[in-house]
Write a protein that holds these residues in place. Sequence first.
Motif, PDB file in Angstrom:
ATOM      1  N   GLY A 320       6.186  -9.450  -5.268  1.00  0.00           N
ATOM      2  CA  GLY A 320       7.215  -8.422  -4.616  1.00  0.00           C
ATOM      3  C   GLY A 320       7.038  -8.624  -3.280  1.00  0.00           C
ATOM      4  N   LYS A 321       8.264  -8.586  -2.515  1.00  0.00           N
ATOM      5  CA  LYS A 321       8.351  -8.943  -1.139  1.00  0.00           C
ATOM      6  C   LYS A 321       7.710  -7.865  -0.340  1.00  0.00           C
ATOM      7  CE  LYS A 321      12.308 -12.107  -1.450  1.00  0.00           C
ATOM      8  NZ  LYS A 321      13.471 -12.439  -0.967  1.00  0.00           N
ATOM      9  N   SER A 322       7.877  -6.286  -0.685  1.00  0.00           N
ATOM     10  CA  SER A 322       7.320  -5.396   0.144  1.00  0.00           C
ATOM     11  C   SER A 322       6.492  -4.600  -0.528  1.00  0.00           C
ATOM     12  CB  SER A 322       8.570  -4.528   0.513  1.00  0.00           C
ATOM     13  OG  SER A 322       9.239  -4.040  -0.775  1.00  0.00           O
ATOM     14  N   ILE A 323       6.127  -4.431  -1.650  1.00  0.00           N
ATOM     15  CA  ILE A 323       5.060  -3.966  -2.326  1.00  0.00           C
ATOM     16  C   ILE A 323       4.695  -4.694  -3.762  1.00  0.00           C
ATOM     17  CG2 ILE A 323       4.461  -1.719  -3.846  1.00  0.00           C
ATOM     18  CD1 ILE A 323       6.549  -0.292  -2.414  1.00  0.00           C
ATOM     19  N   ALA A 324       3.498  -5.138  -3.600  1.00  0.00           N
ATOM     20  CA  ALA A 324       2.946  -6.092  -4.868  1.00  0.00           C
ATOM     21  C   ALA A 324       1.666  -5.627  -5.206  1.00  0.00           C
ATOM     22  CB  ALA A 324       2.950  -7.440  -4.139  1.00  0.00           C
ATOM     23  N   SER A 370     -11.025  -4.909 -10.463  1.00  0.00           N
ATOM     24  CA  SER A 370     -10.417  -4.490  -9.125  1.00  0.00           C
ATOM     25  C   SER A 370      -9.077  -4.309  -9.056  1.00  0.00           C
ATOM     26  CB  SER A 370     -10.949  -5.156  -7.845  1.00  0.00           C
ATOM     27  OG  SER A 370     -10.427  -6.534  -7.693  1.00  0.00           O
ATOM     28  N   GLY A 371      -8.535  -3.301  -8.562  1.00  0.00           N
ATOM     29  CA  GLY A 371      -6.895  -3.199  -8.535  1.00  0.00           C
ATOM     30  C   GLY A 371      -6.490  -2.957  -7.097  1.00  0.00           C
ATOM     31  N   ARG A 372      -5.424  -3.581  -6.717  1.00  0.00           N
ATOM     32  CA  ARG A 372      -4.967  -3.337  -5.350  1.00  0.00           C
ATOM     33  C   ARG A 372      -3.416  -3.378  -5.210  1.00  0.00           C
ATOM     34  NH1 ARG A 372      -5.674  -8.739  -7.240  1.00  0.00           N
ATOM     35  NH2 ARG A 372      -4.027 -10.184  -6.783  1.00  0.00           N
ATOM     36  N   VAL A 373      -2.973  -2.973  -4.247  1.00  0.00           N
ATOM     37  CA  VAL A 373      -1.458  -2.914  -3.584  1.00  0.00           C
ATOM     38  C   VAL A 373      -1.266  -3.399  -2.167  1.00  0.00           C
ATOM     39  CG1 VAL A 373       0.559  -1.595  -3.771  1.00  0.00           C
ATOM     40  CG2 VAL A 373      -1.196  -1.026  -5.250  1.00  0.00           C
ATOM     41  N   ASP A 374      -0.595  -4.478  -2.247  1.00  0.00           N
ATOM     42  CA  ASP A 374       0.062  -5.042  -1.040  1.00  0.00           C
ATOM     43  C   ASP A 374       1.170  -4.194  -0.529  1.00  0.00           C
ATOM     44  OD1 ASP A 374      -2.070  -6.982  -0.241  1.00  0.00           O
ATOM     45  OD2 ASP A 374      -0.997  -8.381  -1.654  1.00  0.00           O
ATOM     46  N   PHE A 375       1.016  -3.668   0.560  1.00  0.00           N
ATOM     47  CA  PHE A 375       2.468  -3.125   1.460  1.00  0.00           C
ATOM     48  C   PHE A 375       2.639  -4.183   2.427  1.00  0.00           C
ATOM     49  CE2 PHE A 375       0.277   0.414  -0.739  1.00  0.00           C
ATOM     50  CZ  PHE A 375       1.208   1.086  -1.455  1.00  0.00           C
ATOM     51  N   LYS A 376       3.843  -4.816   2.452  1.00  0.00           N
ATOM     52  CA  LYS A 376       4.109  -5.804   3.414  1.00  0.00           C
ATOM     53  C   LYS A 376       5.485  -5.508   4.020  1.00  0.00           C
ATOM     54  CE  LYS A 376       3.756  -8.564  -0.138  1.00  0.00           C
ATOM     55  NZ  LYS A 376       3.911  -9.862  -1.000  1.00  0.00           N
ATOM     56  N   GLN A 377       5.358  -5.813   5.422  1.00  0.00           N
ATOM     57  CA  GLN A 377       6.985  -5.702   6.404  1.00  0.00           C
ATOM     58  C   GLN A 377       6.760  -6.739   7.122  1.00  0.00           C
ATOM     59  OE1 GLN A 377       8.171  -1.993   7.782  1.00  0.00           O
ATOM     60  NE2 GLN A 377      10.206  -2.895   7.998  1.00  0.00           N
ATOM     61  N   ASN A 378       7.500  -7.702   7.288  1.00  0.00           N
ATOM     62  CA  ASN A 378       7.291  -8.855   8.362  1.00  0.00           C
ATOM     63  C   ASN A 378       6.222  -9.555   8.062  1.00  0.00           C
ATOM     64  OD1 ASN A 378      10.061  -8.046   9.211  1.00  0.00           O
ATOM     65  ND2 ASN A 378       9.383  -6.817  10.902  1.00  0.00           N
ATOM     66  N   LYS A 379       5.331  -9.780   9.256  1.00  0.00           N
ATOM     67  CA  LYS A 379       4.090 -10.271   9.078  1.00  0.00           C
ATOM     68  C   LYS A 379       2.787  -9.513   9.130  1.00  0.00           C
ATOM     69  CE  LYS A 379       5.618 -14.322   9.758  1.00  0.00           C
ATOM     70  NZ  LYS A 379       5.349 -15.510   8.984  1.00  0.00           N
ATOM     71  N   PHE A 380       3.181  -8.021   8.947  1.00  0.00           N
ATOM     72  CA  PHE A 380       2.000  -6.979   8.761  1.00  0.00           C
ATOM     73  C   PHE A 380       1.813  -6.689   7.418  1.00  0.00           C
ATOM     74  CE2 PHE A 380       0.511  -2.577   9.409  1.00  0.00           C
ATOM     75  CZ  PHE A 380      -0.766  -2.890   9.944  1.00  0.00           C
ATOM     76  N   ARG A 381       0.371  -6.332   6.853  1.00  0.00           N
ATOM     77  CA  ARG A 381       0.172  -6.230   5.488  1.00  0.00           C
ATOM     78  C   ARG A 381      -0.826  -5.048   5.581  1.00  0.00           C
ATOM     79  NH1 ARG A 381      -3.926  -7.246   2.783  1.00  0.00           N
ATOM     80  NH2 ARG A 381      -4.514  -9.179   4.243  1.00  0.00           N
ATOM     81  N   VAL A 382      -0.639  -4.131   4.687  1.00  0.00           N
ATOM     82  CA  VAL A 382      -2.001  -3.005   4.370  1.00  0.00           C
ATOM     83  C   VAL A 382      -2.062  -3.216   2.939  1.00  0.00           C
ATOM     84  CG1 VAL A 382      -2.396  -0.525   4.743  1.00  0.00           C
ATOM     85  CG2 VAL A 382      -0.939  -1.571   6.419  1.00  0.00           C
ATOM     86  N   THR A 383      -3.381  -3.361   2.537  1.00  0.00           N
ATOM     87  CA  THR A 383      -3.708  -3.343   1.229  1.00  0.00           C
ATOM     88  C   THR A 383      -4.882  -2.395   0.867  1.00  0.00           C
ATOM     89  OG1 THR A 383      -3.301  -5.706   1.362  1.00  0.00           O
ATOM     90  CG2 THR A 383      -4.491  -4.897  -0.531  1.00  0.00           C
ATOM     91  N   PRO A 384      -4.869  -1.371   0.300  1.00  0.00           N
ATOM     92  CA  PRO A 384      -5.770  -0.719  -0.370  1.00  0.00           C
ATOM     93  C   PRO A 384      -6.456  -1.084  -1.520  1.00  0.00           C
ATOM     94  CG  PRO A 384      -3.621   0.631  -0.737  1.00  0.00           C
ATOM     95  CD  PRO A 384      -3.456  -0.774  -0.049  1.00  0.00           C
ATOM     96  N   GLU A 385      -7.405  -1.183  -1.813  1.00  0.00           N
ATOM     97  CA  GLU A 385      -8.285  -1.505  -2.854  1.00  0.00           C
ATOM     98  C   GLU A 385      -9.367  -0.934  -3.540  1.00  0.00           C
ATOM     99  OE1 GLU A 385      -8.910  -6.226  -4.248  1.00  0.00           O
ATOM    100  OE2 GLU A 385     -10.350  -5.609  -2.839  1.00  0.00           O
ATOM    101  N   ILE A 386      -9.335  -0.904  -4.956  1.00  0.00           N
ATOM    102  CA  ILE A 386     -10.670  -0.367  -5.585  1.00  0.00           C
ATOM    103  C   ILE A 386     -11.333  -1.375  -6.406  1.00  0.00           C
ATOM    104  CG2 ILE A 386     -11.484   1.582  -7.081  1.00  0.00           C
ATOM    105  CD1 ILE A 386      -9.309   3.288  -6.279  1.00  0.00           C
TER     106      ILE A 386
END
Length: 424
Positions: A320-324, A370-386
């Motif tokens: 996904g381009k914004s949520i993966a 482990s499970g993760r979710v990438d939240f992406k916009q333009n060149k910035f990314r926030v990824t929480p992971e357990i």
Amino acid sequence: MKKVILLTLAGVSFWGNAQNTPTTSPVTGEKEWDMSMYGFIRTDYIYDTRKSSSVREDELNLYPLDEVKDADGNDINKASASNFLAIISRFGIKAKGPNVWGAKINGNLEGDFFGNSESASIGLLRLRHAYVNMDWSKTSLTIGQTWYPTFIPEVFPGVANFNTGIMFNPFGWATQVRLKQNLGKDLSFALTAYKEREFTVAGPGSQNAASINSPIPTFHGQFQYKHKNWLAGLGMEYKSLQPLTDNGGKQTTEKVNSTLFMGYVKYANEKISIKAYGISGGNMYSQVMLGGYAGYTLNGVEKYEAIKTSAFWLDIASNGKSIAPGLFFGYTQINGADKNGLATGETVKYYMRGANTAFTRVVDNVMRVSGRVDFKQNKFRVTPEIEYTAASWGDMSTKANATADGHSKDVNNVRVMVSCAYTF
């Protein structure tokens, strides 16, 4: 004095104009020289429920530590910890120039701030890549420091943790010469000769002595298949290290020889990416895997045997381009050396990863989910992971082969992390 100043200004002006004039090919109009910078600024927050074998202030975790009880019966290693770190921020330079001997040529120089030791150099610049690649369309030659041939840049776990699936997936760099030949439209073969120098085992000699003392480099051969959405490969490697040349005042040529086999596959389309990898072999310490080698001394002569390890992993992720979101599973086990006990008067030393400091206890296997979710916009990314990592510890076997045998204890660690990265 005025003449000197005028001549100096004229020279600077000429040099500046020369530097600002793009160097182009008179035939094609393309730049003969080109250079670009890339990298990212990254900050991680990490929280662990148990102490683990780790490096760089817990940034990179390997496996949870064995149970150690104090005088009151409490497990000392059952303790939580947390940290903020930005030391894995990275930058690199890519360059290309005029053709050399008919080959397109490009180079890569890359570093980060992870450092090369636990205390003295953390936060200081560390070399990752420094290589030149020459491409003749069907044949290419790479010279310099880059990934071990067992690390596949297109097929590695997409986890947020900086460990990049370490212990289940090989990791590290080596100075090498790699010759790659296209055998057809979709099939290629690469032969690599390299000398290991990163993450090497603390053996009986000085740092990297085992690799330097060896008269031959490590050889790795790998077939790779690429077709549309698919990528797959098979590889084999032979390594011969010589820890010592002087053993107690006597010349020695004793070596630790080992082989490994590996395979991987990847399927990716616009919506999903599925990757899998498996490896089995001996003495993979330098690739940040479990194991290493053992030294057996009899009548003053130390001989060596590789400790074998196997590992595999599976990674499934959205494109996904914004949520993966993504899910990772890995498993690794120490299979041991080819030894079935010590002879009378024989002693053993273990040069390995996965044992306690006294070498009385050893890891049998490690499992991670482990499970993760990438939240992406333009060149910035926030990824929480357990991430959940479990290790099974046991007493070192009386067979002296570095396997676990008896008094098994299972321990686990839960790591919660959030990674923030800005790419440029």
